[in-house]
Design an enzyme around this catalytic site. Structure first.
Site, PDB file in Angstrom:
ATOM      1  NE  ARG A  44      -2.999   0.401   3.250  1.00  8.78           N
ATOM      2  CZ  ARG A  44      -2.322   0.575   4.401  1.00  8.78           C
ATOM      3  NH1 ARG A  44      -1.568   1.645   4.577  1.00  8.78           N
ATOM      4  NH2 ARG A  44      -2.409  -0.321   5.362  1.00  8.78           N
ATOM      5  CE1 TYR A  96     -17.477  10.062 -16.294  1.00  3.77           C
ATOM      6  CE2 TYR A  96     -16.834  10.249 -14.005  1.00  3.77           C
ATOM      7  CZ  TYR A  96     -17.274   9.488 -15.058  1.00  3.77           C
ATOM      8  OH  TYR A  96     -17.514   8.156 -14.882  1.00  3.77           O
ATOM      9  CG  ASP A 168     -10.523  14.998 -15.377  1.00  6.25           C
ATOM     10  OD1 ASP A 168      -9.804  14.358 -16.172  1.00  6.25           O
ATOM     11  OD2 ASP A 168     -11.560  14.522 -14.873  1.00  6.25           O
ATOM     12  CE  LYS A 193     -13.301   6.596 -18.350  1.00  5.47           C
ATOM     13  NZ  LYS A 193     -13.649   7.883 -17.810  1.00  5.47           N
TER      14      LYS A 193
HETATM   15  C1  LIG Z   1     -14.149   8.389 -16.543  1.00  4.92           C
HETATM   16  C2  LIG Z   1     -13.773   9.732 -16.066  1.00  4.92           C
HETATM   17  C3  LIG Z   1     -13.508   9.978 -14.708  1.00  4.92           C
HETATM   18  C4  LIG Z   1     -13.660   8.883 -13.664  1.00  4.92           C
HETATM   19  O1  LIG Z   1     -12.750   7.854 -13.836  1.00  4.92           O
HETATM   20  P1  LIG Z   1     -13.017   6.302 -13.454  1.00  4.92           P
HETATM   21  O2  LIG Z   1     -11.765   5.654 -13.880  1.00  4.92           O
HETATM   22  O3  LIG Z   1     -14.231   5.863 -14.201  1.00  4.92           O
HETATM   23  O4  LIG Z   1     -13.248   6.264 -11.985  1.00  4.92           O
HETATM   24  C5  LIG Z   1     -13.128  11.257 -14.347  1.00  4.92           C
HETATM   25  N1  LIG Z   1     -13.021  12.250 -15.257  1.00  4.92           N
HETATM   26  C6  LIG Z   1     -13.269  12.052 -16.565  1.00  4.92           C
HETATM   27  C7  LIG Z   1     -13.131  13.191 -17.515  1.00  4.92           C
HETATM   28  C8  LIG Z   1     -13.659  10.794 -17.006  1.00  4.92           C
HETATM   29  O5  LIG Z   1     -13.922  10.613 -18.314  1.00  4.92           O
END
Ligand SMILES: *Cc1c(COP(=O)(O)O)cnc(C)c1O
Length: 367
Positions: A44, A96, A168, A193
């Site tokens: 961890r 998001y 982000d 992603k």
């Molecule tokens: C998918 C997404 C998230 C969240 O991520 P997870 O891996 O699904 O928890 C946050 N910000 C954006 C822009 C996203 O597309």
């Protein structure tokens, strides 16, 4: 240079000469003597496979420290720990849905305020800053409207007011943008992603360059424990090796499709920033989204983005389902809006599939 860095990411320095990184599954590490450590004690806190990914990723972003988390939302949550009740964060309006839902919960439960402002309007943002404001939170390409925000002036503004700028960067990735090098303080990704890129890893990553922030986030990372497993860290490294190729191809496919859709009677609006493989389409009311989704033969009706396959999402009942209707209205998230993550398939196949699915989904008269 970046292409080379990506293609050769995390080459091992293993004495065996192995090219692929070993995956250290061990959660515990033997101590040589009392008071001594190999640098690894418990997974961890620190794991060799995770360190290898985190170090390589920090370098890609022009940062000094990265923290790999168990999801993108865990990355957002890790950052939220920097704030306390009464603090206010200015958030770019279109974002998001999952992040909106988490912020809403923190507002109700912990009294951290999230104020939604229009980052296309610099004055509105500047005028919203007060003595409680601690940070700006921006998705430079918004989701699902694909509005591109010019972030550079906000780096200057935030320095002036001693705020943290949090980006982000999920849609852009370090291949297209490295906000830390331009003046951002914290960058996060849903690595589920484009970074992972193959729809088989759920992961997040937070990167900083300031030592104090790195220390604080490192403590939270270990304390909370939403760290990423060694196997997943390995898969992210593997995904990164082809990031440049995948982004170039999906971006190219998306540009061509955006252009093609501009001339289609079935589409009222094409929302595309000109970058990435992400675009949204607003169908004409004479067409049924439900039928369109059913008619797809190659493109996939699924809720994610950034993978090799073209995915189509319906934000109204999927990514933004927990957003109240009036908030959805303000963001143009209605029953005619679909979001596409264009993959790396042969462009002609993707275009033909979308056009046939549209043509066969007409249920009324074009208005
Ligand atoms: C998918 C997404 C998230 C969240 O991520 P997870 O891996 O699904 O928890 C946050 N910000 C954006 C822009 C996203 O597309």
């Amino acid at each position: 240079m970046k292409d080379t860095q990506l293609a050769q990411i995390s080459l091992t320095k293993d004495l065996t000469g192995a090219i692929a990184n070993p995956i250290y599954l061990s959660t515990a590490y033997q101590h040589p003597h009392l008071g001594q450590s190999t640098g690894y004690d418990y997974t961890r806190t620190k794991n060799p496979t995770r360190s290898s990914f985190e170090e390589a990723f920090a370098k890609l972003e022009g940062g000094t420290a990265s923290f790999a988390t168990s999801s993108g939302m865990a990355a957002v949550q890790l950052i939220c720990n920097l704030f306390k009740p009464g603090d206010e964060i200015l958030v770019a309006f279109d974002l998001y849905g999952g992040t909106f839902r988490l912020f809403d919960y923190y507002e109700q439960q912990y009294g951290i305020h999230f104020k939604y402002v229009d980052f296309l309007n610099y004055e509105e943002v500047e005028n919203s800053i007060n003595k409680h404001t601690k940070a700006l939170f921006i998705e430079p390409i918004s989701n699902p409207q694909m509005i591109q925000i010019d972030v550079e002036p906000y780096y200057v503004l935030s320095k002036k007011h001693h705020l943290l700028t949090i980006i982000d960067n999920t849609f852009l990735t370090p291949y297209l943008s490295t906000p830390l090098e331009q003046g951002a303080d914290i960058v996060l990704h849903s690595a589920t992603k484009y970074i992972g890129g193959h729809n088989d890893v759920l992961a997040g990553v937070v990167t900083v360059k300031d030592d104090t922030l790195a220390e604080q986030l490192g403590q939270f990372h270990n304390m909370i424990g939403a760290t990423l497993s060694p196997l997943d860290c390995y898969l992210l490294q593997r995904g990164l090796k082809t990031l440049h190729l995948r982004i170039e191809r999906s971006q190219d496919n998306a540009r061509r499709l955006a252009k093609r859709c501009e001339t289609s009677d079935s589409i009222d609006e094409v929302l595309y920033s000109g970058k990435t493989g992400m675009l949204s389409l607003r169908l004409n009311k004479a067409y049924s989204v439900a039928k369109f989704l059913e008619n797809l033969e190659i493109c996939i009706f699924a809720e994610s983005l950034g993978g090799t396959e073209t995915f189509i999402t319906f934000p109204y009942t999927q990514t933004h389902v927990d957003m109240p209707d009036d908030e959805k209205d303000k963001r143009g998230i209605d029953e005619h809006l679909i979001r596409l993550s264009i993959g790396i398939e042969d462009y002609k196949d993707v275009e033909a599939d979308i056009i046939q699915a549209l043509e066969n989904s007409k249920v009324g008269v074009i208005s």
